[in-house]
Design an enzyme around this catalytic site. Sequence first.
Site, PDB file in Angstrom:
ATOM      1  N   ARG A  35       7.033 118.930  91.200  1.00 53.54           N
ATOM      2  CA  ARG A  35       6.513 117.677  91.773  1.00 53.54           C
ATOM      3  C   ARG A  35       5.093 117.418  91.274  1.00 53.54           C
ATOM      4  O   ARG A  35       4.237 118.288  91.340  1.00 53.54           O
ATOM      5  CB  ARG A  35       6.520 117.766  93.296  1.00 53.54           C
ATOM      6  CG  ARG A  35       5.834 116.628  94.041  1.00 53.54           C
ATOM      7  CD  ARG A  35       5.996 116.830  95.537  1.00 53.54           C
ATOM      8  NE  ARG A  35       5.245 115.895  96.354  1.00 53.54           N
ATOM      9  CZ  ARG A  35       4.173 116.206  97.069  1.00 53.54           C
ATOM     10  NH1 ARG A  35       3.722 117.470  97.071  1.00 53.54           N
ATOM     11  NH2 ARG A  35       3.554 115.301  97.800  1.00 53.54           N
ATOM     12  N   ARG A  76      -6.794 104.102 105.762  1.00 51.10           N
ATOM     13  CA  ARG A  76      -7.945 104.946 106.078  1.00 51.10           C
ATOM     14  C   ARG A  76      -9.081 104.116 106.668  1.00 51.10           C
ATOM     15  O   ARG A  76      -9.237 102.933 106.344  1.00 51.10           O
ATOM     16  CB  ARG A  76      -8.458 105.669 104.825  1.00 51.10           C
ATOM     17  CG  ARG A  76      -7.427 106.598 104.195  1.00 51.10           C
ATOM     18  CD  ARG A  76      -8.013 107.331 102.987  1.00 51.10           C
ATOM     19  NE  ARG A  76      -7.006 108.157 102.324  1.00 51.10           N
ATOM     20  CZ  ARG A  76      -6.679 109.380 102.683  1.00 51.10           C
ATOM     21  NH1 ARG A  76      -7.286 109.935 103.729  1.00 51.10           N
ATOM     22  NH2 ARG A  76      -5.768 110.067 102.038  1.00 51.10           N
ATOM     23  N   LYS A 218      11.134 108.643 100.837  1.00 43.19           N
ATOM     24  CA  LYS A 218      10.437 109.555 101.739  1.00 43.19           C
ATOM     25  C   LYS A 218      10.469 108.967 103.147  1.00 43.19           C
ATOM     26  O   LYS A 218       9.921 107.893 103.397  1.00 43.19           O
ATOM     27  CB  LYS A 218       8.991 109.762 101.276  1.00 43.19           C
ATOM     28  CG  LYS A 218       8.877 110.535  99.978  1.00 43.19           C
ATOM     29  CD  LYS A 218       7.428 110.701  99.549  1.00 43.19           C
ATOM     30  CE  LYS A 218       6.643 111.578 100.494  1.00 43.19           C
ATOM     31  NZ  LYS A 218       5.243 111.767 100.048  1.00 43.19           N
ATOM     32  N   THR A 276       7.102 119.656 103.669  1.00 41.35           N
ATOM     33  CA  THR A 276       5.861 119.711 104.448  1.00 41.35           C
ATOM     34  C   THR A 276       5.728 120.995 105.265  1.00 41.35           C
ATOM     35  O   THR A 276       6.512 121.269 106.166  1.00 41.35           O
ATOM     36  CB  THR A 276       5.706 118.499 105.397  1.00 41.35           C
ATOM     37  OG1 THR A 276       6.026 117.297 104.702  1.00 41.35           O
ATOM     38  CG2 THR A 276       4.263 118.431 105.896  1.00 41.35           C
TER      39      THR A 276
END
Length: 489
Positions: A35, A76, A218, A276
């Site tokens: 990845r 953010r 995802k 994860t």
Amino acid sequence: MHRHRKAKIVATLGPASTDAATIESMFRAGADVFRLNFSHGSHDDHKARLEKLRALERELGRPVGVLVDLQGPKLRIGTFSEGAITLAAGAPFRLDLDATRSGDQARVALPHPEIFAALQRGTRLLLDDGRIELEVVRYTAETAETTVINGGVLSDRKGVNVPGVVLPLSALTDKDRKDLAFALTLGVDWIALSFVQRVEDILEIKEIIQGRASVVAKLEKPAAIGQLEPIIREADAVMVARGDLGVEMPAEQVPAIQKRIVRVCRRLGKPVIVATQMLESMVSAPVPTRAEASDVATAIYDGVDAVMLSAESASGKYPVEAVTMMNDIIVQTESDPFHAESLTVHRGQAQAEIADAIGLAMRNVAELLDVAATVAYTSSGHSALRMARERPQVPIIGMTPKLATARSLALVWGVHAVLTHDVAGVSEMTDFACATAMREGLAISGQTIVIAAGMPFGTSGTTNLLRIAQLGDASSEREAAFVETSSRT
């Protein structure tokens, strides 16, 4: 060389795994797909790593899959004049669009008008991976007055999640579009699309890619769970991205959601990756916790196609050891007799299609005759995918004349991809399949193999043939059975 396991390993490359020697060691230790995380690093960094992967592929004569992970619309806050503040529970705090001013104890910039457009009174905002929680009291198109529910230290550029809200934005940012265009010039095999919310997100990126790579959806937004099956049907593969999913949803719900996603993928025959923090402690320690080992094993018992390493292999101290440990956990789990039983339970009913019928027949024949291996002769990878859906107990040899297909099959459960050349007929295909099974060490003379393919050869999506052959010398090879249909899928 072939793996002595069915589930695959995706390993992320990064600062800790950039040199060619480390990359080769990771591949030999068990990494099947690498990845490239475009949330970090420059285009030159990723190109250099890709070139090392392709050189390794040529040297070892084995297809290596490469997955590019796009950053997606990561939201953010701005910066603070002092670098960080401490928020107390119950205190007021304002968010606004003014990115020209540094933040302080009373406010900070949130330069994302799409968030303000979706706010309602009572909306929860999670900052810094859920460590800080705010509740909206009043709002306009440019500001949000909030109350701190869970306080703590908040510093520059921390991420923002808005659970339960479908934000009016594309899963592809301007940065993603540039990264995607660059990745396609490199000839990568898989593109992972972050923060998928709707099936339209998958359609949008597939329109851009035009078949030059396969798409991984995802699943890390609650909105995607509401459209789970349509998204999975449209995607080529799925990643259970538990990081952001665990932030936006209660932690106790994530295991059940993971199993639900895996079950749907298994039923539809779509590759599924669990990702994860699988061996998170190995970022800084040479061994995982027992809970992490159990987490990996649970995914393998559920029949996932692949498990993924992120920081463990990209920036941790023990990238090769992390791959080795994950490989060992998979091998140990798959050797448990209960593993085969669990795969049967979670398999799901085949669809009433010829490709699934061939895959189902292949598994039944393989079990009845105790064959050494199954073979999918495939141009697009479709035959191998339908065979992998059935989770046979013997290896699947994915024979293909296309290098891109061989690379993409590196992600698929149980498939040992082998590059071959075009064949002119069924007899030639059978000879190649038998020779390949013996050459790859997956069968010996006198054993039986089952072959699935599509006719006419070279045409994608035509899985319509099942053949059973006994291995031996070419002159004495005995054909055990032959089944063919004239229909196409």
